[in-house]
Design a protein around this motif. Sequence first.
Motif, mmCIF file in Angstrom:
data_model
loop_
_atom_site.group_PDB
_atom_site.id
_atom_site.type_symbol
_atom_site.label_atom_id
_atom_site.label_comp_id
_atom_site.label_asym_id
_atom_site.label_seq_id
_atom_site.Cartn_x
_atom_site.Cartn_y
_atom_site.Cartn_z
ATOM 1 N N GLN A 63 -13.056 84.218 40.566
ATOM 2 C CA GLN A 63 -12.847 84.672 39.195
ATOM 3 C C GLN A 63 -11.683 85.664 39.129
ATOM 4 N N ASP A 64 -11.186 85.875 37.931
ATOM 5 C CA ASP A 64 -10.221 86.940 37.678
ATOM 6 C C ASP A 64 -11.027 88.180 37.314
ATOM 7 N N ALA A 65 -11.238 89.053 38.296
ATOM 8 C CA ALA A 65 -12.102 90.214 38.080
ATOM 9 C C ALA A 65 -11.600 91.088 36.942
ATOM 10 N N ALA A 66 -10.276 91.129 36.748
ATOM 11 C CA ALA A 66 -9.702 91.963 35.688
ATOM 12 C C ALA A 66 -10.124 91.487 34.304
ATOM 13 N N ALA A 67 -10.500 90.210 34.203
ATOM 14 C CA ALA A 67 -10.893 89.656 32.907
ATOM 15 C C ALA A 67 -12.384 89.852 32.616
ATOM 16 N N ILE A 68 -13.124 90.369 33.594
ATOM 17 C CA ILE A 68 -14.564 90.596 33.411
ATOM 18 C C ILE A 68 -14.747 91.992 32.835
ATOM 19 N N HIS A 69 -15.271 92.073 31.607
ATOM 20 C CA HIS A 69 -15.385 93.347 30.905
ATOM 21 C C HIS A 69 -16.348 94.299 31.599
ATOM 22 N N ASN A 70 -17.511 93.791 32.005
ATOM 23 C CA ASN A 70 -18.540 94.625 32.651
ATOM 24 C C ASN A 70 -18.883 93.980 33.985
ATOM 25 N N LEU A 71 -18.191 94.388 35.039
ATOM 26 C CA LEU A 71 -18.358 93.740 36.338
ATOM 27 C C LEU A 71 -19.773 93.919 36.880
ATOM 28 N N GLY A 72 -20.346 95.135 36.726
ATOM 29 C CA GLY A 72 -21.698 95.366 37.213
ATOM 30 C C GLY A 72 -22.707 94.453 36.542
ATOM 31 N N GLY A 73 -22.589 94.314 35.229
ATOM 32 C CA GLY A 73 -23.487 93.429 34.501
ATOM 33 C C GLY A 73 -23.280 91.972 34.880
ATOM 34 N N TRP A 74 -22.014 91.589 35.060
ATOM 35 C CA TRP A 74 -21.699 90.203 35.437
ATOM 36 C C TRP A 74 -22.308 89.873 36.788
ATOM 37 N N LEU A 75 -22.160 90.771 37.754
ATOM 38 C CA LEU A 75 -22.697 90.539 39.089
ATOM 39 C C LEU A 75 -24.225 90.525 39.091
ATOM 40 N N THR A 76 -24.835 91.401 38.298
ATOM 41 C CA THR A 76 -26.294 91.406 38.204
ATOM 42 C C THR A 76 -26.803 90.085 37.647
ATOM 43 N N THR A 77 -26.094 89.563 36.642
ATOM 44 C CA THR A 77 -26.466 88.272 36.069
ATOM 45 C C THR A 77 -26.351 87.162 37.104
ATOM 46 N N VAL A 78 -25.271 87.189 37.876
ATOM 47 C CA VAL A 78 -25.067 86.165 38.904
ATOM 48 C C VAL A 78 -26.166 86.247 39.963
ATOM 49 N N VAL A 79 -26.449 87.447 40.438
ATOM 50 C CA VAL A 79 -27.493 87.626 41.447
ATOM 51 C C VAL A 79 -28.853 87.196 40.885
ATOM 52 N N GLY A 80 -29.114 87.535 39.628
ATOM 53 C CA GLY A 80 -30.368 87.132 39.005
ATOM 54 C C GLY A 80 -30.506 85.626 38.932
ATOM 55 N N ARG A 81 -29.437 84.932 38.552
ATOM 56 C CA ARG A 81 -29.488 83.470 38.432
ATOM 57 C C ARG A 81 -29.649 82.807 39.791
ATOM 58 N N ILE A 82 -28.929 83.310 40.798
ATOM 59 C CA ILE A 82 -29.064 82.732 42.135
ATOM 60 C C ILE A 82 -30.475 82.963 42.664
ATOM 61 N N SER A 83 -31.007 84.177 42.478
ATOM 62 C CA SER A 83 -32.360 84.485 42.934
ATOM 63 C C SER A 83 -33.394 83.620 42.222
ATOM 64 N N LEU A 84 -33.191 83.409 40.937
ATOM 65 C CA LEU A 84 -34.109 82.557 40.172
ATOM 66 C C LEU A 84 -34.100 81.137 40.730
ATOM 67 N N ASP A 85 -32.919 80.640 41.083
ATOM 68 C CA ASP A 85 -32.828 79.308 41.680
ATOM 69 C C ASP A 85 -33.586 79.249 43.004
ATOM 70 N N VAL A 86 -33.467 80.323 43.804
ATOM 71 C CA VAL A 86 -34.171 80.363 45.083
ATOM 72 C C VAL A 86 -35.681 80.351 44.869
ATOM 73 N N LEU A 87 -36.168 81.145 43.906
ATOM 74 C CA LEU A 87 -37.604 81.195 43.629
ATOM 75 C C LEU A 87 -38.114 79.837 43.164
ATOM 76 N N ARG A 88 -37.363 79.180 42.301
ATOM 77 C CA ARG A 88 -37.772 77.856 41.825
ATOM 78 C C ARG A 88 -37.741 76.831 42.947
ATOM 79 N N SER A 89 -36.779 76.969 43.848
ATOM 80 C CA SER A 89 -36.704 76.067 44.996
ATOM 81 C C SER A 89 -37.906 76.264 45.909
ATOM 82 N N ARG A 90 -38.343 77.515 46.053
ATOM 83 C CA ARG A 90 -39.530 77.781 46.869
ATOM 84 C C ARG A 90 -40.762 77.084 46.293
#
Length: 296
Positions: A53-80
């Motif tokens: 990604q173009d990090a400079a274009a991400i308005h709230n990097l902390g929020g963006w990363l939390t969302t990404v981690v949340g979605r990946i974790s959710l996928d892992v839980l559903r896979s389990r």
Amino acid sequence: MSRTPHRTSPPNPTAELFEAERDRLRAVAHRMLGSYADAEDVVQEAWLRLSRQDAAAIHNLGGWLTTVVGRISLDVLRSRQARPEASYDDGVSGPVVTLDEGPAPEDDALLADSVGPALLVVLESLGPGERLAFVLHDLFGVPFGEIAQILGRSTAATKMLASRARRKVRDGERPSGAGREERAVVRAFLAAARRGDFEELLRVLDPEVELAVETPDGPVVSLGATKVAAGAQVGARGAAEGLEVLVGGLPGILSRHEDGTPRAVVAFTVAEGRIVAIRTVVDPARLARMSLPGAG
């Protein structure tokens, strides 16, 4: 392949921004998944996605990363859930099993030491959506609106998931988790199983109860009160002859064969007057690694 940045990496604006968030992201993923190894994998995947990604274009990097981690974790839980044979722990031999001699004031101090592990036990009993909503909002302060976007639900529905999870965690994690009410529910379940009282079994089981049995061939998972109740009737004899114990602070049963070798260890998670999760170990190799009360 891009790798998670290290503190010794050459100056890189995106890497430095990610570095500042890494510890928090790892904490989020570990609370979601209960495994440090899985948490590291999730953080690595989040870095890979950010590096594209173009990090400079991400308005709230902390929020963006939390969302990404949340979605990946959710996928892992559903896979389990889809692949119950997967191992969720970090190689620990098992929870501490002690004789259950009933509630006493001194128990609070002993059980307080297991509050951290108990939280992970209760979190495992939550559905993926409940777990995500509780962890992100209650533990890390993420607004419900952002969590709703990850789940693909309305904000109101997300708040309800978090509220339901909060009640389960409150009841399951507290040091007095194996209190009189919880013991009464477990005893009612065992008595109904011995009598073959299917209706009573359904009354004390949460409709979405999960039964996980660790066998020599791997975990076997049953979902739903009807399946669990039917299985309880079949396996009632061992429980009837079992010894009341605490399994990692949760009410449980230890049963043995006639020669004194352990047959099974069963732990019950109780929330709002119903059993929401049952964890059973019947694998002889795993039982042999556990520290169990004497044969008596």
